[in-house]
Every structure is written in C-alpha cells, then in structure tokens.
Design a protein around this motif. Sequence first.
Motif, PDB file in Angstrom:
ATOM      1  N   ASN A   1       0.862  -1.170   0.000  1.00 43.54           N
ATOM      2  CA  ASN A   1       0.000   0.000   0.000  1.00 43.54           C
ATOM      3  C   ASN A   1       0.905   1.229   0.000  1.00 43.54           C
ATOM      4  O   ASN A   1       1.660   1.426   0.948  1.00 43.54           O
ATOM      5  CB  ASN A   1      -0.905  -0.028   1.226  1.00 43.54           C
TER       6      ASN A   1
ATOM      7  N   GLY B   1      -2.246   3.591  -3.541  1.00 41.20           N
ATOM      8  CA  GLY B   1      -3.191   2.751  -2.815  1.00 41.20           C
ATOM      9  C   GLY B   1      -2.719   1.317  -2.726  1.00 41.20           C
ATOM     10  O   GLY B   1      -1.523   1.036  -2.721  1.00 41.20           O
ATOM     11  N   ALA B   2      -3.672   0.382  -2.678  1.00 37.65           N
ATOM     12  CA  ALA B   2      -3.369  -1.038  -2.492  1.00 37.65           C
ATOM     13  C   ALA B   2      -2.940  -1.692  -3.801  1.00 37.65           C
ATOM     14  O   ALA B   2      -3.555  -1.485  -4.840  1.00 37.65           O
ATOM     15  CB  ALA B   2      -4.580  -1.753  -1.921  1.00 37.65           C
TER      16      ALA B   2
END
Length: 108
Positions: free
Chosen positions: A43, A73-74
């Motif tokens: 992440n 983000g992820a």
Amino acid sequence: ESDTVKKLYEEIVLSLNDPINKEENNLQLNPNPATDLLEVALNIGDKAIADINVYDLNGRLVLSRPSILFNSGANKFPLEIANLDNGIYFIQIEREGLLLHRKFIVAH
C-alpha cells in the motif's frame, strides 16, 4: 558474515525505524511460508515504479523483477518462487527515496 548480509540487515533496521515507511507503506507477504507463489501486497501513497529483488541468507541476488508499476493505494503482485530452494529469503522493494525489506520462507 558477508558484507552484503550485514548491509541488508542494517538497511532492514533503518527502514523499520523510518517514519515514512510506517505511515505511507504497508508491505505484506502471503503466504509465509510459501511454496510456489508469493503474493506481495503493498500500500503506497503515490504511483511509483519499483524494483523487487530477492536475496538469500548469503546476500546473493536470487530473483529480480525490475520496473514494476505500483499504483497509489493497495497493490498486489504475484511473485513466482517455485525455482527457489527451501530456506529463508529477504525481499527488497526499492523506489526513489524508499527501501522496504521483509523476510519470507520457502518450504516446498
């Protein structure tokens, strides 16, 4: 103890104490121990190109995946490890201004 192993150890200790790593990044390896495939979950705050390298306990580079695109983000990235011998390894993810390390085990 080889210089490479010592350097990896020092980098791991430094990266664990780096507040940037704690706030912006979350690196997980699943499953651990792994057999044929290791999922790298990361992440990150900003989109980045990073290199993924795997080292054995002697500090030898045994697997390299350069220029992997990670989005903000992820992220999940499968890493094929079927050709690695049973044992303990260190994964290193490096991008500009950031160096992450984790230990994982291969057990076929």
